[in-house]
Design an enzyme around this catalytic site. Structure first.
Site, short mmCIF file in Angstrom:
data_model
loop_
_atom_site.label_atom_id
_atom_site.label_comp_id
_atom_site.label_asym_id
_atom_site.label_seq_id
_atom_site.Cartn_x
_atom_site.Cartn_y
_atom_site.Cartn_z
N ASP A 51 0.84 -1.20 0.00
CA ASP A 51 0.00 0.00 0.00
C ASP A 51 0.87 1.25 0.00
O ASP A 51 0.36 2.37 -0.02
CB ASP A 51 -1.02 -0.01 1.15
CG ASP A 51 -0.37 -0.08 2.52
OD1 ASP A 51 0.86 -0.23 2.59
OD2 ASP A 51 -1.11 0.01 3.52
N SER A 52 2.21 1.06 -0.04
CA SER A 52 3.11 2.18 -0.31
C SER A 52 2.82 2.75 -1.70
O SER A 52 3.31 3.83 -2.04
CB SER A 52 4.57 1.73 -0.19
OG SER A 52 4.79 0.53 -0.92
N ASP A 90 -1.11 -5.94 0.00
CA ASP A 90 -1.59 -5.33 1.25
C ASP A 90 -3.09 -5.09 1.16
O ASP A 90 -3.57 -4.52 0.16
CB ASP A 90 -0.93 -3.95 1.44
CG ASP A 90 0.39 -4.04 2.17
OD1 ASP A 90 0.55 -4.94 3.02
OD2 ASP A 90 1.27 -3.21 1.89
N LYS A 120 -1.35 -9.33 2.96
CA LYS A 120 -0.61 -8.89 4.16
C LYS A 120 -1.51 -7.91 4.92
O LYS A 120 -2.18 -7.07 4.31
CB LYS A 120 0.70 -8.22 3.76
CG LYS A 120 1.48 -7.66 4.96
CD LYS A 120 2.92 -7.36 4.60
CE LYS A 120 3.14 -6.05 3.87
NZ LYS A 120 2.72 -4.84 4.61
N GLU A 122 -1.59 -5.38 8.60
CA GLU A 122 -0.79 -4.76 9.67
C GLU A 122 -1.48 -4.94 11.02
O GLU A 122 -2.68 -4.64 11.14
CB GLU A 122 -0.64 -3.26 9.39
CG GLU A 122 0.20 -2.95 8.16
CD GLU A 122 0.40 -1.45 7.95
OE1 GLU A 122 0.06 -0.64 8.84
OE2 GLU A 122 0.91 -1.09 6.87
N GLU A 189 9.00 -4.38 10.50
CA GLU A 189 9.44 -3.09 9.95
C GLU A 189 10.04 -2.21 11.03
O GLU A 189 9.42 -1.96 12.08
CB GLU A 189 8.24 -2.39 9.29
CG GLU A 189 8.61 -1.04 8.69
CD GLU A 189 7.60 -0.48 7.70
OE1 GLU A 189 6.57 -1.14 7.44
OE2 GLU A 189 7.86 0.62 7.18
O1 KIV Z 1 3.52 -1.19 1.58
C1 KIV Z 1 4.72 -1.50 1.63
O2 KIV Z 1 5.50 -1.16 0.74
C2 KIV Z 1 5.18 -2.25 2.78
C3 KIV Z 1 6.64 -2.21 3.09
C4 KIV Z 1 6.90 -2.55 4.49
C5 KIV Z 1 7.46 -3.06 2.21
O3 KIV Z 1 4.42 -2.86 3.45
#
Ligand code: KIV
Length: 271
Positions: A51-52, A90, A120, A122, A189
């Site tokens: 999600d970056s 994400d 993924k 968080e 992270e």
């Molecule tokens: O969204 C992202 O790029 C991440 C980083 C920690 C790699 O989750």
């Protein structure tokens, strides 16, 4: 006879075996077809549609604004390109927190519409119900602890996490709980290297670090940072392998000059 060489897809089991053999896992983010094609050809084990994308693709200050639909769009492009790499995505902010039914719906939409191989999320204990529900639907989940950018408004800073004993204990507890609930891997992270080592050694699932030290079972970087495209971003954990910002800047200036002077296109560059 077909000359086509069969490519063996990396799976979550492959990552587990790599950890068991002590073979490091190489992961980078990707958000589009062209970049994902290069990275898959280069032999990355895992491509993360992070999600970056909210920051590096859309120009938002945080990862919060990106939507599930936008993440699905990026993931579809990466999945099309990846012949060998495992593709993880994400789930974005707001699509899984607080309501495990909504979390399951988001995860199912992502898997159905993008073709990705896993997701993924968080967080630790606070999202355990959502993770459990998603895993019980047969969707592989990578956990994410330490600096969790979707919670930036709670912490107010992107500094190193779990530096004090209480936070480190909480992180170790969360890591164990994520393994127990069935996560196939854990992203760590921006935490002290010593804590990264302790967590990696205590788990049988692989850990992937970003600013979490050399003892993690694998490493990940944001592709735009790794190729030096993100202007002025040089945290300590980052090793830029190219200076693409200046490379593209210089190429663009040359192009402008060639167009303005009439040097481009020349006789050979026209029909
Ligand atoms: O969204 C992202 O790029 C991440 C980083 C920690 C790699 O989750």
């Amino acid at each position: 006879m077909s000359q086509h060489k069969e490519v063996k897809r990396i799976t979550t089991n492959t990552l587990q075996q790599m950890k068991a053999k002590g073979e490091k896992i190489a992961m980078l983010t990707a958000y589009d077809y062209s970049m994902a094609t290069v990275l898959d050809d280069a032999g990355l084990d895992v491509l993360l549609v992070g999600d970056s994308a909210s920051n590096v693709m859309a120009g938002h200050e945080t990862t919060l604004p990106i939507t599930l639909e936008q993440m699905i769009y990026h993931a579809q492009s990466v999945v099309k390109a990846a012949k060998k790499a495992l593709v993880l995505v994400d789930l974005p902010f707001g699509s899984y927190q607080g309501n495990s039914r909504a979390a399951l719906n988001s995860a199912i939409r992502m898997m159905k519409e993008s073709g990705a191989h896993g997701i993924k999320l968080e967080g630790g204990i606070e999202i355990m119900e959502s993770i459990e529900r998603i895993i019980s639907a047969g969707i592989p989940v990578m956990g994410h602890l330490g600096l969790t950018p979707q919670s930036i408004n709670k912490f107010g800073t992107y500094t190193v996490r779990a530096k004090n004993e209480a936070e480190a204990q909480r992180l170790k507890h969360d890591a164990m709980a994520l393994q127990q609930v069935g996560c196939f891997a854990l992203l760590l992270e921006k935490i002290p290297a010593e804590l990264g080592k302790e967590v990696s050694e205590s788990l049988h699932i692989p850990t992937i670090g970003i600013g979490a030290g050399m003892h993690c079972d694998g490493q990940v970087l944001v592709i735009n940072d790794m190729i030096g495209l993100t202007k002025g971003f040089r945290p300590r954990f980052l090793r830029p392998y190219l200076d693409l910002y200046n490379g593209i800047f210089n190429a663009a200036q040359l192009y402008i000059k060639d167009v303005k002077t009439g040097d481009f296109p020349n006789e050979k560059e026209q029909y």
